[in-house]
Design a protein around this motif. Structure first.
Motif, PDB file in Angstrom:
ATOM      1  N   GLY A  28      31.557  44.214  60.826  1.00 58.97           N
ATOM      2  CA  GLY A  28      31.836  45.557  61.342  1.00 58.97           C
ATOM      3  C   GLY A  28      32.607  46.383  60.339  1.00 58.97           C
ATOM      4  N   VAL A  29      33.612  45.766  59.712  1.00 52.50           N
ATOM      5  CA  VAL A  29      34.357  46.490  58.686  1.00 52.50           C
ATOM      6  C   VAL A  29      33.433  46.815  57.508  1.00 52.50           C
ATOM      7  CG1 VAL A  29      36.300  46.344  57.090  1.00 52.50           C
ATOM      8  CG2 VAL A  29      36.555  45.491  59.411  1.00 52.50           C
ATOM      9  N   MET A  30      32.485  45.910  57.223  1.00 50.09           N
ATOM     10  CA  MET A  30      31.534  46.206  56.132  1.00 50.09           C
ATOM     11  C   MET A  30      30.718  47.468  56.432  1.00 50.09           C
ATOM     12  SD  MET A  30      30.215  42.339  55.421  1.00 50.09           S
ATOM     13  CE  MET A  30      28.936  42.648  54.216  1.00 50.09           C
ATOM     14  N   VAL A  31      30.158  47.545  57.642  1.00 51.08           N
ATOM     15  CA  VAL A  31      29.300  48.707  57.916  1.00 51.08           C
ATOM     16  C   VAL A  31      30.105  49.982  58.194  1.00 51.08           C
ATOM     17  CG1 VAL A  31      27.287  47.432  58.703  1.00 51.08           C
ATOM     18  CG2 VAL A  31      29.022  48.092  60.357  1.00 51.08           C
ATOM     19  N   ALA A  32      31.428  49.843  58.370  1.00 56.85           N
ATOM     20  CA  ALA A  32      32.253  51.051  58.489  1.00 56.85           C
ATOM     21  C   ALA A  32      32.387  51.744  57.140  1.00 56.85           C
ATOM     22  CB  ALA A  32      33.635  50.701  59.039  1.00 56.85           C
ATOM     23  N   VAL A  33      32.051  51.039  56.069  1.00 61.90           N
ATOM     24  CA  VAL A  33      32.102  51.622  54.734  1.00 61.90           C
ATOM     25  C   VAL A  33      30.782  52.359  54.483  1.00 61.90           C
ATOM     26  CG1 VAL A  33      32.291  51.103  52.282  1.00 61.90           C
ATOM     27  CG2 VAL A  33      33.622  49.802  53.942  1.00 61.90           C
ATOM     28  N   THR A  68      32.806  33.368  66.339  1.00 62.84           N
ATOM     29  CA  THR A  68      31.744  34.366  66.326  1.00 62.84           C
ATOM     30  C   THR A  68      32.291  35.781  66.209  1.00 62.84           C
ATOM     31  OG1 THR A  68      30.655  32.851  67.835  1.00 62.84           O
ATOM     32  CG2 THR A  68      29.631  34.981  67.510  1.00 62.84           C
ATOM     33  N   PHE A  69      33.301  36.071  66.995  1.00 68.80           N
ATOM     34  CA  PHE A  69      33.808  37.438  67.035  1.00 68.80           C
ATOM     35  C   PHE A  69      34.460  37.825  65.715  1.00 68.80           C
ATOM     36  CE2 PHE A  69      36.893  40.727  68.313  1.00 68.80           C
ATOM     37  CZ  PHE A  69      36.021  41.606  68.918  1.00 68.80           C
ATOM     38  N   ILE A  70      35.124  36.881  65.085  1.00 68.33           N
ATOM     39  CA  ILE A  70      35.783  37.222  63.816  1.00 68.33           C
ATOM     40  C   ILE A  70      34.732  37.549  62.749  1.00 68.33           C
ATOM     41  CG2 ILE A  70      37.170  36.256  61.947  1.00 68.33           C
ATOM     42  CD1 ILE A  70      38.922  34.982  64.150  1.00 68.33           C
ATOM     43  N   HIS A  93      24.801  41.932  63.242  1.00 72.13           N
ATOM     44  CA  HIS A  93      26.197  42.322  63.473  1.00 72.13           C
ATOM     45  C   HIS A  93      26.467  42.589  64.948  1.00 72.13           C
ATOM     46  CE1 HIS A  93      29.745  44.817  63.841  1.00 72.13           C
ATOM     47  NE2 HIS A  93      28.988  45.822  64.234  1.00 72.13           N
ATOM     48  N   LEU A  94      25.589  43.360  65.572  1.00 73.35           N
ATOM     49  CA  LEU A  94      25.905  43.745  66.958  1.00 73.35           C
ATOM     50  C   LEU A  94      25.850  42.555  67.899  1.00 73.35           C
ATOM     51  CD1 LEU A  94      23.413  44.460  69.245  1.00 73.35           C
ATOM     52  CD2 LEU A  94      22.860  46.084  67.480  1.00 73.35           C
ATOM     53  N   HIS A  95      25.015  41.564  67.569  1.00 73.70           N
ATOM     54  CA  HIS A  95      25.008  40.374  68.425  1.00 73.70           C
ATOM     55  C   HIS A  95      26.241  39.498  68.200  1.00 73.70           C
ATOM     56  CE1 HIS A  95      20.867  41.608  69.148  1.00 73.70           C
ATOM     57  NE2 HIS A  95      20.982  40.940  70.266  1.00 73.70           N
ATOM     58  N   TYR A  96      26.738  39.470  66.983  1.00 74.54           N
ATOM     59  CA  TYR A  96      27.987  38.727  66.770  1.00 74.54           C
ATOM     60  C   TYR A  96      29.108  39.322  67.599  1.00 74.54           C
ATOM     61  CZ  TYR A  96      26.934  35.131  63.409  1.00 74.54           C
ATOM     62  OH  TYR A  96      26.460  33.987  62.846  1.00 74.54           O
ATOM     63  N   SER A 121      35.047  57.087  58.780  1.00 76.19           N
ATOM     64  CA  SER A 121      35.035  55.787  58.133  1.00 76.19           C
ATOM     65  C   SER A 121      36.428  55.166  58.186  1.00 76.19           C
ATOM     66  CB  SER A 121      34.569  55.949  56.677  1.00 76.19           C
ATOM     67  OG  SER A 121      34.701  54.736  56.002  1.00 76.19           O
ATOM     68  N   ALA A 122      37.454  55.975  57.884  1.00 78.58           N
ATOM     69  CA  ALA A 122      38.821  55.460  57.930  1.00 78.58           C
ATOM     70  C   ALA A 122      39.191  55.060  59.352  1.00 78.58           C
ATOM     71  CB  ALA A 122      39.790  56.524  57.413  1.00 78.58           C
ATOM     72  N   ALA A 123      38.837  55.926  60.315  1.00 78.72           N
ATOM     73  CA  ALA A 123      39.175  55.623  61.715  1.00 78.72           C
ATOM     74  C   ALA A 123      38.500  54.333  62.157  1.00 78.72           C
ATOM     75  CB  ALA A 123      38.762  56.780  62.610  1.00 78.72           C
ATOM     76  N   SER A 124      37.283  54.100  61.656  1.00 81.20           N
ATOM     77  CA  SER A 124      36.555  52.907  62.081  1.00 81.20           C
ATOM     78  C   SER A 124      37.206  51.638  61.564  1.00 81.20           C
ATOM     79  CB  SER A 124      35.100  52.965  61.610  1.00 81.20           C
ATOM     80  OG  SER A 124      34.485  54.109  62.146  1.00 81.20           O
ATOM     81  N   THR A 125      37.765  51.691  60.368  1.00 80.59           N
ATOM     82  CA  THR A 125      38.455  50.497  59.884  1.00 80.59           C
ATOM     83  C   THR A 125      39.784  50.307  60.608  1.00 80.59           C
ATOM     84  OG1 THR A 125      38.912  51.919  58.015  1.00 80.59           O
ATOM     85  CG2 THR A 125      37.497  50.065  57.596  1.00 80.59           C
ATOM     86  N   LEU A 126      40.333  51.423  61.112  1.00 78.28           N
ATOM     87  CA  LEU A 126      41.626  51.360  61.797  1.00 78.28           C
ATOM     88  C   LEU A 126      41.570  50.521  63.077  1.00 78.28           C
ATOM     89  CD1 LEU A 126      44.341  52.712  61.131  1.00 78.28           C
ATOM     90  CD2 LEU A 126      43.776  54.463  62.824  1.00 78.28           C
ATOM     91  N   VAL A 127      40.429  50.517  63.771  1.00 84.09           N
ATOM     92  CA  VAL A 127      40.375  49.750  65.026  1.00 84.09           C
ATOM     93  C   VAL A 127      40.613  48.278  64.797  1.00 84.09           C
ATOM     94  CG1 VAL A 127      38.967  51.040  66.657  1.00 84.09           C
ATOM     95  CG2 VAL A 127      37.872  49.673  64.889  1.00 84.09           C
TER      96      VAL A 127
END
Ligand code: HEM
Ligand SMILES: [Cu+2]
Length: 827
Positions: free
Chosen positions: A370-375, A362-364, A391-394, A321-327
């Motif tokens: 993405g940060v939401m679902v990393a939680v 769109t990407f932002i 999310h994945l289409h955005y 989870s932490a690594a995912s927010t790091l990207v």
């Protein structure tokens, strides 16, 4: 020689055959890049039509427009086509078309491989289309989780189409990645050091390295699942020592990097287009390169965030989870560099810029969800709902389709040499933008209300009807916009009037050739001293046409370019390319025969097809061989260079090196699978280990080491002018002995359909055997070449290449035999 005569002469050397004949025999990167892009766009249309069918079904509650079975095929094929047959090939096509032009060279490193990759893609994609047409398409979702896709729950041929077709298509991605890596590192204009490379080339390099290390786990997973389905080897069956979670690990080891493999090329387009549109230079070139590298590195440590709901240990959850927010950090660096670039310059709102703005918005938003679902707790709620699909289409549409549309509008004048005719593009953009956000904002919303993805209908009582209806209508608005882009491109390409060269006043080399580009790209190769050569030397195009650069005097009828030092771009060697040939399409067809024989269970044909591929590969290499030393050649500006095919570090050596990187990742994933099952799967240890044998172990390892050493010795002897056969014959013998050791291992295995342990050993042993046979074949081929006078102390490239492969064989032999014998010894 004047410019016109030089053009005629070069064109005669480089041109593809006219008409449809040229399609099947061209090895020219401009032709193949265009073919890739057109085919990828065709698949985008097919995927888009499927999306429309899905949205039509979901538009109203309790709809019976399509049944559950067809719906499953539609969403699976939509996702599969978009990811594998549209997004990746679009990157490949764009890079195949642009890279040599941007790097200031005349073609990619391996022209025939470009063609082979294209035909693998076309044939593999066609297999999936046939399945769709006959209603037997894959239906297990684009990530194909077993046990749903295992032999028990998906007995039909549908799943096999996916596993075999996608593996076939993936060959083209691996080919392209090897090709791009070698081309970017070694095939640049003289003087173009790494820090002067166009930013797009950096992104393409990072993406290629990610393909080489990201795709092999999926190829392995597909092979294992297909073997389980065809022969009952229980890799993913919990009652027999397998584990279906192994698939999820292998899939997401590929699948998460895949997201960046799709995003990074798009970021490369953005980094190229923004500075030109803002009439300035890119802010923070070094930071951008560093953050692209960081993204690539990080993305390999994130795959588990797709598996938060599978009962991962708590420590794992926290880490991933932490690594995912790091990207978000390296992505943020790039976004700020782009904003800073616009700030620093004066952005002009041309067509490409509109789509870049579409990208930003769109990407932002996609990044934020993405940060939401990393939680983790949020993901537990949102998992498998329409929120995830939104999310994945955005991310994918915002991060790939908008930038690619920007890229299309940016480079179209280069490809066509024309000016835009109507202002259709602006209207199209508006429809796409509004339609996209209407479709997917609504899907976030119903997702949070509880609508699950991949379910073909919902009750009227849920009250989701209105939101879904808005989503579906919007998706049709977007489809109309995309269709208008297509019309715009067609009008532009065939009807519009001729335009100026370099209409955007860009600085990179692709604008320094003719427009539309000549078959040979540059009449002579530039000497590069800056990141944007056209800003320093505005008349560069004319000077190159007049032959002022390197290789400007085409005396002999052969396709020539230069190979340079990877770091500083100093010219190193003269490359001579092969000409037009149908060998690649033939070889792709025979490769297709191999895959079809497995799909249709015509196993008697499988070895024949493999032998066919091997025979064609030998013809392929044979055609590169020369009977006489040619020595240093004049390349212009008083420089003489050796031939790239003479000497140790030939193009083939570089290609083999990066192919082995992919191969080693495949092997590493296999060892990972073995260790994973061992430690995690239920039902271990197996009832019966392989009875260990010191003799076999020592014999196999000894043979492989002797083979590698003797191979190196033969290279050294050849170089010194003494007979290489004295060492090469023993090397071949030792390789055969290695093959025998693997044969013995395979014969003594416990029954492989009884437990995943023996099944995995079977794959490991078969992998080793295949490599021993391959190296043996290479050595025999080399012996034949020596006998026929195709080698000399100077023409020694073959020795170095075979040595590379026999070294690899030695390494895997040690690891495989230890993995096979040690457990029994310890137990
Ligand atoms: C052209 C506009 C597009 C529309 C209207 C659209 C629509 C949809 C819809 C409605 C679904 C969900 C089906 C369901 O689970 O009920 C879906 C799934 C998906 N889409 Fe798209 N899509 C579009 C473009 C794309 C693009 C460009 C990509 C990738 C580059 C993509 C990749 C996917 C993937 C991976 C899935 C998941 C498939 C699965 O669940 O197995 N889509 N799309
Ligand atoms: Cu991911």
């Amino acid at each position: 020689m004047n410019a016109l005569r030089r053009h005629r002469k070069l064109d005669a050397i480089w041109a593809s055959e006219p008409g449809w004949k040229g399609w099947t025999s061209s090895v020219n990167h401009s032709d193949l890049g265009r073919m890739f892009l057109v085919t990828a766009f065709f698949f985008f249309l097919v995927g888009g039509v499927l999306a429309m069918l899905i949205r039509a079904q979901l538009a109203t509650p309790d709809s019976a427009f399509v049944d559950a079975g067809a719906f499953a095929q539609f969403f699976t094929m939509h996702g599969t086509i978009m990811m594998f047959l549209f997004a990746i090939p679009t990157f490949e096509g764009l890079a195949i078309y642009l890279l040599p032009k941007m790097l200031g060279t005349r073609d990619l490193a391996f022209p025939r491989l470009t063609a082979y990759g294209y035909w693998c893609y076309a044939f593999g994609g066609a297999m999936l289309l046939v399945a769709l047409f006959f209603g037997i398409a894959p239906d297990g979702g684009w990530f194909m989780y077993p046990p749903l896709t295992g032999p028990l729950h998906s007995p039909g041929i549908n799943t096999d189409f996916w596993l075999i077709g996608i593996t076939f298509v993936e060959i083209s991605a691996i080919c392209a990645a090897v090709e791009f890596t070698v081309s970017i590192l070694k095939y640049r204009a003289p003087g173009m050091s790494l820090d002067k490379m166009p930013i797009f080339a950096w992104y393409a390099l990072v993406t290629s390295l990610m393909i080489l290390t990201g795709f092999p786990p999926l190829i392995l997973g597909s092979v294992l699942l297909e073997v389980e389905r065809a022969f009952g080897l229980p890799f993913f069956q919990a009652d027999l020592g397998g584990d279906s979670l192994l698939w999820q690990h292998l899939f997401w080891l590929f699948g998460h990097p895949e997201v960046y493999i799709i995003f990074l090329p798009a970021a490369g387009v953005i980094s190229t287009v923004i500075p030109v549109m803002a009439r300035t230079t890119l802010l923070g070139y070094g930071w951008i390169v560093a953050s692209a590298l960081a993204l690539a590195f990080l993305s390999f440590g994130l795959w588990v965030h797709h598996m938060f709901t599978t009962g991962i240990p708590h420590m794992g959850l926290a880490f991933f989870s932490a690594a995912s927010t790091l990207v978000a950090v390296p992505t943020g660096v790039q976004v700020f560099a782009w904003i800073g670039t616009m700030w620093k310059g004066r952005p002009e709102l041309h067509m490409p810029m509109l789509h870049i703005l579409g990208f930003f918005v769109t990407f932002i938003i996609g990044g934020l969800t993405g940060v939401m679902v990393a939680v983790v707790p949020f993901d537990w709620q949102a998992h498998d709902t329409a929120f995830i699909t939104a999310h994945l289409h955005y991310v994918l549409f915002g991060g790939f389709v908008f930038p690619m549309l920007a890229g299309i509008y940016y480079w179209l004048p280069l490809v066509s040499g024309r000016k835009r005719l109507f202002r259709l593009g602006e209207l199209a953009f508006a429809l796409i933008f509004v339609g996209f956000h209407g479709t997917f904002l609504a899907m976030h919303w119903v997702g949070l209300l509880g609508q699950r993805r991949r379910i073909e209908t919902y009750d009227a009582e849920t009250g989701w009807g209105v939101i879904n209806f808005i989503s579906s209508v919007s998706s049709f608005v977007m489809a109309i916009g995309l269709a208008m882009v297509l019309v715009d491109i067609i009008i532009h390409s065939f009807v519009a009037v001729r335009g100026p060269r370099n209409p955007w006043r860009a600085g990179t080399l692709e604008w320094a050739g003719m427009s539309p580009p000549a078959s040979y790209n540059f009449a002579s190769l530039p000497m590069v001293g800056a990141r944007a050569p056209l800003y320093d030397t505005p008349d560069l195009a004319n000077r190159l046409a007049k032959g002022e650069g390197y290789l400007g005097a085409p005396e002999v009828a052969r396709r020539e370019t230069l190979m340079v030092d990877a770091a500083n771009g100093r010219p190193e060697a003269l490359v001579i390319y092969p000409g037009n040939t149908r060998l690649p399409i033939l070889m792709a067809a025979v490769t297709g025969g191999f895959f079809l024989s497995i799909l249709l269970k015509l196993f008697w044909f499988t070895p024949l097809a493999l032998a066919g591929v091997a025979a064609l590969a030998l013809v392929w290499v044979w055609q590169l061989s020369a009977r006489a030393d040619q020595g240093p050649q004049e390349v212009g500006h008083g420089t003489t260079l050796p031939l790239a095919s003479e000497g140790d570090r030939s193009p083939g050596w570089w290609g083999s090196t990066f192919l082995l990187v992919a191969n080693a990742t495949f092997f590493g994933s296999l060892l990972f699978g073995y260790a994973f099952l061992w430690t995690v799967a239920p039902g271990w240890p197996p009832a019966q280990w392989l009875a260990p044998s010191w003799v076999e172990l020592a014999f196999g390892i000894g043979a492989a080491l002797v083979a590698a050493l003797a191979q190196h010795l033969s290279a050294r002897r050849n170089r010194a002018g003494t007979a290489p056969m004295v060492a090469l014959a023993p090397a071949l013998l030792a390789t055969v002995a290695t093959a025998v050791a693997f044969g013995a291992l395979l014969l003594r295995l416990p029954p492989p359909d009884g437990h995943a342990y023996a099944a995995t050993l079977l794959i490991l042993g078969a992998y080793g055997l295949a490599h021993a046979l391959l190296v043996g074949l290479m050595q025999s081929f080399l012996i034949l070449q020596i006998r026929r006078g195709f080698t000399s102390p100077q023409r020694r490239a073959g020795f170095a290449i075979v040595a590379l492969w026999s070294d690899y064989l030695a390494v895997i032999t040690v690891l495989i035999l230890l993995a096979a014998h040690l457990p029994g010894m310890i137990a």
